[in-house]
Every structure is written in structure tokens, then in C-alpha cells.
Design a protein around this motif. Structure first.
Motif, PDB file in Angstrom:
ATOM      1  N   GLU A  51       0.904  -1.257  -0.037  1.00 41.72           N
ATOM      2  CA  GLU A  51       0.040   0.092   0.104  1.00 41.72           C
ATOM      3  C   GLU A  51       0.850   1.457  -0.074  1.00 41.72           C
ATOM      4  N   GLY A  52       0.237   2.146  -0.739  1.00 43.12           N
ATOM      5  CA  GLY A  52       1.007   3.576  -0.649  1.00 43.12           C
ATOM      6  C   GLY A  52       0.594   4.451  -1.748  1.00 43.12           C
ATOM      7  N   GLY A  53       1.501   5.733  -2.138  1.00 46.20           N
ATOM      8  CA  GLY A  53       1.075   6.260  -3.077  1.00 46.20           C
ATOM      9  C   GLY A  53       1.284   5.564  -4.475  1.00 46.20           C
ATOM     10  N   ARG A  54       0.169   5.707  -5.632  1.00 45.26           N
ATOM     11  CA  ARG A  54       0.199   4.979  -6.786  1.00 45.26           C
ATOM     12  C   ARG A  54       1.740   5.015  -7.470  1.00 45.26           C
ATOM     13  N   SER A  55       2.326   6.104  -7.494  1.00 45.28           N
ATOM     14  CA  SER A  55       3.790   6.050  -8.161  1.00 45.28           C
ATOM     15  C   SER A  55       4.823   5.028  -7.533  1.00 45.28           C
ATOM     16  N   ALA A  56       4.802   5.248  -6.073  1.00 46.69           N
ATOM     17  CA  ALA A  56       5.671   4.376  -5.353  1.00 46.69           C
ATOM     18  C   ALA A  56       5.380   2.921  -5.486  1.00 46.69           C
ATOM     19  N   VAL A  57       3.917   2.660  -5.245  1.00 52.07           N
ATOM     20  CA  VAL A  57       3.502   1.437  -5.399  1.00 52.07           C
ATOM     21  C   VAL A  57       3.918   0.495  -6.826  1.00 52.07           C
ATOM     22  N   ASN A  58       3.484   1.312  -7.682  1.00 55.55           N
ATOM     23  CA  ASN A  58       3.630   0.973  -9.309  1.00 55.55           C
ATOM     24  C   ASN A  58       5.071   0.548  -9.413  1.00 55.55           C
ATOM     25  N   ALA A  59       6.207   1.578  -8.968  1.00 55.20           N
ATOM     26  CA  ALA A  59       7.675   1.339  -9.134  1.00 55.20           C
ATOM     27  C   ALA A  59       7.887   0.272  -8.420  1.00 55.20           C
ATOM     28  N   LEU A  60       7.570  -0.110  -7.187  1.00 52.34           N
ATOM     29  CA  LEU A  60       7.862  -1.352  -6.385  1.00 52.34           C
ATOM     30  C   LEU A  60       7.596  -2.536  -6.982  1.00 52.34           C
ATOM     31  N   TYR A  61       6.103  -2.331  -7.723  1.00 45.68           N
ATOM     32  CA  TYR A  61       5.653  -3.663  -8.174  1.00 45.68           C
ATOM     33  C   TYR A  61       6.506  -3.810  -9.569  1.00 45.68           C
ATOM     34  N   GLY A  62       7.125  -2.904 -10.256  1.00 43.14           N
ATOM     35  CA  GLY A  62       7.973  -3.065 -11.413  1.00 43.14           C
ATOM     36  C   GLY A  62       9.229  -3.741 -10.954  1.00 43.14           C
ATOM     37  N   HIS A  63       9.824  -3.007  -9.884  1.00 44.52           N
ATOM     38  CA  HIS A  63      11.108  -3.842  -9.352  1.00 44.52           C
ATOM     39  C   HIS A  63      10.846  -5.324  -9.030  1.00 44.52           C
ATOM     40  N   ILE A  64       9.928  -5.754  -8.458  1.00 46.58           N
ATOM     41  CA  ILE A  64       9.501  -7.133  -8.213  1.00 46.58           C
ATOM     42  C   ILE A  64       9.300  -7.769  -9.287  1.00 46.58           C
ATOM     43  N   GLN A  65       8.618  -7.435 -10.391  1.00 46.55           N
ATOM     44  CA  GLN A  65       8.762  -8.240 -11.571  1.00 46.55           C
ATOM     45  C   GLN A  65       9.952  -8.464 -12.173  1.00 46.55           C
ATOM     46  N   ARG A  66      10.915  -7.562 -11.984  1.00 47.30           N
ATOM     47  CA  ARG A  66      11.999  -7.773 -12.573  1.00 47.30           C
ATOM     48  C   ARG A  66      13.120  -8.269 -11.311  1.00 47.30           C
ATOM     49  N   ASP A  67      12.960  -8.539 -10.436  1.00 48.62           N
ATOM     50  CA  ASP A  67      13.797  -9.108  -9.339  1.00 48.62           C
ATOM     51  C   ASP A  67      13.925 -10.412  -9.524  1.00 48.62           C
ATOM     52  N   PRO A  68      15.188 -11.195  -9.711  1.00 50.30           N
ATOM     53  CA  PRO A  68      15.629 -12.434 -10.137  1.00 50.30           C
ATOM     54  C   PRO A  68      15.227 -13.361  -9.119  1.00 50.30           C
ATOM     55  N   ARG A  69      14.859 -13.145  -7.859  1.00 51.62           N
ATOM     56  CA  ARG A  69      14.516 -13.979  -6.693  1.00 51.62           C
ATOM     57  C   ARG A  69      13.143 -14.158  -6.837  1.00 51.62           C
ATOM     58  N   HIS A  70      12.205 -13.484  -7.631  1.00 53.36           N
ATOM     59  CA  HIS A  70      10.814 -13.958  -7.788  1.00 53.36           C
ATOM     60  C   HIS A  70      10.646 -14.403  -9.181  1.00 53.36           C
ATOM     61  N   GLN A  71       9.779 -15.396  -9.532  1.00 53.48           N
ATOM     62  CA  GLN A  71       9.260 -15.956 -10.615  1.00 53.48           C
ATOM     63  C   GLN A  71       7.724 -16.067 -10.859  1.00 53.48           C
ATOM     64  N   GLN A  72       7.078 -16.055 -11.876  1.00 56.71           N
ATOM     65  CA  GLN A  72       5.839 -16.173 -12.025  1.00 56.71           C
ATOM     66  C   GLN A  72       4.974 -15.048 -11.343  1.00 56.71           C
ATOM     67  N   VAL A  73       5.397 -13.692 -11.292  1.00 60.27           N
ATOM     68  CA  VAL A  73       4.897 -12.780 -10.743  1.00 60.27           C
ATOM     69  C   VAL A  73       3.600 -12.237 -11.337  1.00 60.27           C
ATOM     70  N   GLU A  74       2.567 -12.564 -10.534  1.00 61.31           N
ATOM     71  CA  GLU A  74       1.161 -12.254 -10.928  1.00 61.31           C
ATOM     72  C   GLU A  74       0.357 -11.389 -10.152  1.00 61.31           C
ATOM     73  N   LEU A  75      -0.284 -10.387 -10.647  1.00 65.03           N
ATOM     74  CA  LEU A  75      -0.949  -9.196 -10.359  1.00 65.03           C
ATOM     75  C   LEU A  75      -2.301  -9.742  -9.915  1.00 65.03           C
ATOM     76  N   LEU A  76      -2.877  -9.947  -8.682  1.00 66.54           N
ATOM     77  CA  LEU A  76      -3.931 -10.444  -8.269  1.00 66.54           C
ATOM     78  C   LEU A  76      -5.225  -9.499  -8.417  1.00 66.54           C
ATOM     79  N   HIS A  77      -4.704  -8.356  -7.663  1.00 72.36           N
ATOM     80  CA  HIS A  77      -5.807  -7.173  -7.357  1.00 72.36           C
ATOM     81  C   HIS A  77      -4.848  -6.048  -7.170  1.00 72.36           C
ATOM     82  N   TYR A  78      -5.619  -4.819  -7.682  1.00 69.05           N
ATOM     83  CA  TYR A  78      -5.161  -3.435  -7.628  1.00 69.05           C
ATOM     84  C   TYR A  78      -6.386  -2.699  -7.164  1.00 69.05           C
ATOM     85  N   GLU A  79      -6.296  -1.637  -6.381  1.00 70.41           N
ATOM     86  CA  GLU A  79      -7.271  -0.610  -6.295  1.00 70.41           C
ATOM     87  C   GLU A  79      -6.788   0.626  -5.487  1.00 70.41           C
TER      88      GLU A  79
END
Length: 140
Positions: A51-79
Motif C-alpha cells: 500500500e502507498g502512493g500510486r507512483s511508489a507502489v507501481n515502481a515497487l511492483y515493477g522492481h519485483i517483476q524484474r527481481d530474479p528472486r521472484h518468478q511467475q509474478v502475477e497481479l491479483l488485485h489493484y485498487e
């Protein structure tokens, strides 16, 4: 504007050290970005609400998608949200090995964490119940 994002991912390295490293990095980075949330881990799967400001949350999610420690990153909900649910946590943690399996069965077919098999709404309800039953640790 505040938003909440819920995603699932599979963890590449399931060692306790690797999981703790991800949590430590979140707890160090998130306060400066105004990010709060909770991370639920079990069976090699992450379920995370941020949770947080839209820009900060979007930037963090983009980082997670590129993070090699994660695979099969899937967005479940956004509001867009009026207030935070996890405002007291820079990144709270749920250890599913210590959670009553009946809570997991309440929200899924099997007593295991599988956010890929349920809706984002159901996954968020699970996180809220875990929070209500004090299963979330690590307010730091």
C-alpha cells in the motif's frame, strides 16, 4: 492517491536466509517510499499486499517483476483506497507454518497457500483474517 496492490510470486531460493533478506530489504526501503504492507510466505509462494502512493507502489511492483528472486509474478488485485489496512507495518510477515490450517481451508480447496488458484478478493480476505488473528509479525 493511495492504492493497494496484491500479487503472488514463486520464490527462487526458499532458504530462510533468502526470505529474511527480502524482508530486510523491504523494511529498509519501504519507509522512505511511504510503502506499507504484509508478506505471506508458504510452500515456496509469496502473497504480498503493498500500500502507498500510486507512483511508489507501481515502481515497487515493477522492481519485483524484474527481481530474479521472484518468478511467475502475477497481479491479483489493484485498487484505489481511502485508507491503509497495513499502515502499522513497513512489511509485516506471516509464517504459514505456524498458522492454523483451518484458516487456509476456509479460503481454498487445500490447507496450503495457493493464491494462483483463488481470486484476489479471496487472497485479500485471507490476509485480513491473518491480521485479525494476530498471525502477522514484524511491525518493524
Amino acid at each position: 492517491m493511495l492504492v493497494r496492490l496484491l500479487y503472488a510470486s514463486r520464490v527462487v531460493d526458499t532458504s530462510p536466509e533468502a526470505i529474511e533478506s527480502i524482508l530486510a530489504q523491504s523494511r529498509q526501503h519501504n519507509p522512505g517510499s511511504g510503502i506499507t504492507g504484509v508478506l505471506c510466505y508458504g510452500g515456496g509462494v509469496f502473497l504480498q499486499a503493498i500500500e502507498g502512493g500510486r507512483s511508489a507502489v507501481n515502481a515497487l511492483y515493477g522492481h519485483i517483476q524484474r527481481d530474479p528472486r521472484h518468478q511467475q509474478v502475477e497481479l491479483l488485485h489493484y485498487e484505489e483506497i481511502d485508507e491503509r489496512c497495513f499502515g502499522g507495518w513497513t512489511m509485516g510477515q506471516v509464517n504459514l507454518s505456524k498458522v492454523n490450517h483451518s484458516i487456509l481451508l476456509k479460503y481454498s480447496e487445500k490447507p496450503e497457500l495457493d493464491p494462483y488458484a483463488v481470486s484476489g478478493k479471496v487472497s485479500f480476505a485471507l490476509l485480513q483474517e491473518l491480521m485479525a488473528t494476530a498471525a502477522i509479525m514484524g511491525r518493524a
